[in-house]
Structure formats: C-alpha cells, structure tokens
Write a protein that holds these residues in place. Structure first.
Motif, PDB file in Angstrom:
ATOM      1  N   ILE A  87       0.875  -1.171   0.000  1.00 25.74           N
ATOM      2  CA  ILE A  87       0.000   0.000   0.000  1.00 25.74           C
ATOM      3  C   ILE A  87       0.910   1.217   0.000  1.00 25.74           C
ATOM      4  CG2 ILE A  87      -1.744   1.312   1.248  1.00 25.74           C
ATOM      5  CD1 ILE A  87      -2.839  -1.287   2.319  1.00 25.74           C
ATOM      6  N   HIS A  88       0.824   2.018  -1.034  1.00 27.90           N
ATOM      7  CA  HIS A  88       1.667   3.205  -1.210  1.00 27.90           C
ATOM      8  C   HIS A  88       3.146   2.851  -1.118  1.00 27.90           C
ATOM      9  CE1 HIS A  88      -1.846   5.760  -1.209  1.00 27.90           C
ATOM     10  NE2 HIS A  88      -2.244   5.222  -0.076  1.00 27.90           N
ATOM     11  N   GLY A  89       3.522   1.707  -1.659  1.00 20.16           N
ATOM     12  CA  GLY A  89       4.921   1.305  -1.695  1.00 20.16           C
ATOM     13  C   GLY A  89       5.441   0.660  -0.422  1.00 20.16           C
ATOM     14  N   VAL A  90       4.612   0.576   0.610  1.00 17.28           N
ATOM     15  CA  VAL A  90       5.031  -0.015   1.892  1.00 17.28           C
ATOM     16  C   VAL A  90       4.486  -1.432   1.958  1.00 17.28           C
ATOM     17  CG1 VAL A  90       4.884   0.199   4.387  1.00 17.28           C
ATOM     18  CG2 VAL A  90       4.975   2.256   2.956  1.00 17.28           C
ATOM     19  N   PRO A  91       5.323  -2.424   2.242  1.00 18.69           N
ATOM     20  CA  PRO A  91       4.827  -3.798   2.350  1.00 18.69           C
ATOM     21  C   PRO A  91       3.873  -3.962   3.523  1.00 18.69           C
ATOM     22  CG  PRO A  91       7.236  -3.742   2.269  1.00 18.69           C
ATOM     23  CD  PRO A  91       6.779  -2.364   2.374  1.00 18.69           C
ATOM     24  N   VAL A  92       2.775  -4.678   3.295  1.00 17.06           N
ATOM     25  CA  VAL A  92       1.774  -4.921   4.330  1.00 17.06           C
ATOM     26  C   VAL A  92       2.075  -6.281   4.951  1.00 17.06           C
ATOM     27  CG1 VAL A  92      -0.696  -5.198   4.772  1.00 17.06           C
ATOM     28  CG2 VAL A  92       0.089  -3.564   3.046  1.00 17.06           C
ATOM     29  N   PRO A  93       2.154  -6.373   6.316  1.00 17.64           N
ATOM     30  CA  PRO A  93       2.403  -7.673   6.941  1.00 17.64           C
ATOM     31  C   PRO A  93       1.245  -8.639   6.680  1.00 17.64           C
ATOM     32  CG  PRO A  93       2.311  -5.905   8.576  1.00 17.64           C
ATOM     33  CD  PRO A  93       2.094  -5.285   7.256  1.00 17.64           C
ATOM     34  N   VAL A  94       1.533  -9.909   6.701  1.00 15.32           N
ATOM     35  CA  VAL A  94       0.555 -10.947   6.409  1.00 15.32           C
ATOM     36  C   VAL A  94      -0.576 -10.935   7.414  1.00 15.32           C
ATOM     37  CG1 VAL A  94       0.199 -13.411   6.091  1.00 15.32           C
ATOM     38  CG2 VAL A  94       2.277 -12.353   5.263  1.00 15.32           C
TER      39      VAL A  94
END
Length: 97
Positions: A87-94
């Motif tokens: 989201i917006h280049g930031v990885p989202v944790p599982v």
C-alpha cells in the motif's frame, strides 16, 4: 363522420393527444429553411496508418494480472480477503491482510 360517438372521440383526442411534431411533419418547410449540413469527412481514412491491434488480446502479464483480480474478487465473495501486498509502496504484513 356522421356517427356522434366517433366525432366526440375525435374531438377529445384532438384536445388531449399531443400534436404530431418533428421533421417528417414539416418536410416542405423544414427543407426550405435549413441548409444541408456540411460533410463530416472530406478525406478518406488510410487503414495502413494505424496499427492493427485487437484491444481484447492481452499480453501474458495483463492476463496474469486479470486472473489475480478475478481470483481476489471470487475469494472476496467467500469472505476471504487477499488484500494488497503493498500500500503506497510499503509492504503490508501478512497478519494485517
């Protein structure tokens, strides 16, 4: 129209029914008042100037992305959220998905 019912219905229809309008009713007057429109295309189109590409043919990358979107939509109908990975280049944790 010697029948009084027919005459009565004719008068009622003349009062309440809309008058026929449009260019087909005023053919003689409309042609005399309005000049013909100018031609829309003055030159012929060259078919060789544009590439012949069918827009519905997908590249393998587009086909894969479409398959992923359809799978995510199908899983959403079952209540399973696949969520975005970034989201917006930031990885989202599982766990957040």
């Amino acid at each position: 129209m010697s029948d009084p019912i027919v005459r009565f219905l004719g008068r009622v229809l003349a009062l309440f029914a809309p008058r026929p309008r449009g260019r087909h009713r005023l053919e003689g007057i409309a042609r005399a008042l309005t000049p013909p429109p100018p031609p829309r295309f003055t030159e012929r189109l060259d078919g060789h100037a544009s590439p012949a590409v069918r827009p519905y043919v997908l590249t393998p990358g587009e086909r894969r992305a479409q398959r992923e979107r359809r799978r995510a939509l199908y899983l959403a109908t079952l209540g399973i959220d696949t969520g975005p990975r970034h989201i917006h280049g930031v990885p989202v944790p599982v766990a957040a998905r």
